[in-house]
Design a protein around this motif. Structure first.
Motif, short mmCIF file in Angstrom:
data_model
loop_
_atom_site.label_atom_id
_atom_site.label_comp_id
_atom_site.label_asym_id
_atom_site.label_seq_id
_atom_site.Cartn_x
_atom_site.Cartn_y
_atom_site.Cartn_z
N ASN A 4 -39.82 -27.96 125.19
CA ASN A 4 -40.79 -28.93 125.68
C ASN A 4 -40.85 -30.11 124.70
N GLU A 5 -39.85 -30.99 124.84
CA GLU A 5 -39.74 -32.13 123.94
C GLU A 5 -38.76 -33.14 124.52
N ASP A 6 -38.71 -34.31 123.94
CA ASP A 6 -37.74 -35.32 124.31
C ASP A 6 -36.34 -34.75 124.08
N CYS A 7 -35.43 -35.02 125.01
CA CYS A 7 -34.08 -34.44 124.91
C CYS A 7 -33.37 -34.86 123.63
N ASP A 11 -34.61 -35.12 120.74
CA ASP A 11 -35.05 -34.22 119.67
C ASP A 11 -34.28 -32.90 119.72
N THR A 12 -33.98 -32.45 120.94
CA THR A 12 -33.17 -31.23 121.08
C THR A 12 -31.72 -31.49 120.70
N ILE A 40 -24.56 -24.19 129.28
CA ILE A 40 -24.82 -25.41 130.06
C ILE A 40 -26.15 -26.01 129.60
N TYR A 41 -26.14 -27.29 129.33
CA TYR A 41 -27.35 -27.99 128.86
C TYR A 41 -27.84 -28.96 129.93
N ASP A 42 -29.14 -28.94 130.18
CA ASP A 42 -29.78 -29.93 131.04
C ASP A 42 -30.84 -30.65 130.22
N PRO A 43 -30.60 -31.91 129.86
CA PRO A 43 -31.55 -32.64 129.01
C PRO A 43 -32.81 -33.08 129.74
N PHE A 44 -32.79 -33.02 131.08
CA PHE A 44 -33.95 -33.37 131.90
C PHE A 44 -34.19 -32.21 132.86
#
Length: 246
Positions: free
Chosen positions: A9-12, A14-15, A198-202
């Motif tokens: 739960n943060e801006d992508c 930051d991840t 698999i990454y989903d930034p949104f």
């Protein structure tokens, strides 16, 4: 330290800064469209991103898009699938991506909508399609996919025109602007492999995560809205699928 099967739960960004180069196999996502306080059809937009300003100038939005995609290319081994529709608030985004990433665009998919709603503004056309760009590091000069899960010789028939209904919100937990599960299913199943990361930034309401779990893939997600993180947590059923929300 990034954990798998976790939504942050943060801006992508930051991840992403915690992720090493080439640490995920695929990215599958649909970024904010810069709609401001309007929906695509012109209706008032539900306030959903309590920490993100979806009302940038076009110049700011294009700059932000480049930051997002450049960082995703750094952390991704193979493909980024980037779903976008051009609207007034991001006018020029299609040409920008096609020009800025012309050396990385491996394939362009078109989502052709069978039931696009009529535009609320008189004399404006209904928007009946969206783009999904495959921005790739897997020999992008060739349309042949080396890292994938399909074979034409085995009878698979993968098209770059995807003809589907507009998402009604019934299969996404109530997210106002999420793509349907069919879209994430299509890209997760056909363009990754068992245990791919698999990454989903949104991440929104967790649709990409559900597709990953459905097909035995691992996921990492970022979602700036606590509201949508809560929806994703309920949809995925933590006790069954061992998802974490941080």
């Amino acid at each position: 330290m990034i954990e798998l099967n976790t939504i942050y739960n943060e801006d992508c960004l930051d991840t992403i800064k915690k992720l090493e180069n080439n640490s995920v196999d695929l990215v599958i996502t649909s970024p904010p469209y810069n709609l401001g306080n309007k929906s695509i059809s012109g209706n008032l937009k539900k306030k959903s991103y309590n920490k993100y300003n979806d009302n940038l100038t076009i110049e700011q939005y294009l700059k932000k898009t480049k930051i997002w995609i450049d960082e995703l290319l750094r952390i991704t081994k193979y493909h980024i699938f980037w779903n976008i529709q051009e609207v007034s608030g991001n006018k020029g985004i299609i040409a920008f991506i096609m020009n800025e990433y012309k050396n990385n665009i491996k394939e362009t998919f078109i989502w052709a909508k069978t039931n696009p709603p009529s535009h609320i503004v008189d004399t404006m056309c209904s928007s009946g399609y969206e783009y999904i760009f495959c921005i790739s590091k897997d020999n992008p000069n060739s349309r042949k996919f080396n890292y994938c899960n399909f074979s034409n010789r085995k009878g698979d028939y993968i098209k770059n025109i995807l003809i589907k209904n507009v998402n009604t919100g019934k299969d996404n937990g109530g997210h106002s602007f999420a793509f349907g599960s069919w879209l994430s299913d299509f890209f997760v199943y056909n363009f990754s492999k068992k245990n791919s990361i698999i990454y989903d930034p949104f991440m929104g309401s967790g649709t990409t995560a559900l597709s990953c779990l459905k097909y035995n893939r691992k996921f990492i997600g970022s979602e700036i809205s606590k509201e949508y993180c809560n929806i994703a947590e309920k949809r995925i059923i933590p006790e069954k699928n061992q998802i974490k929300i941080f």
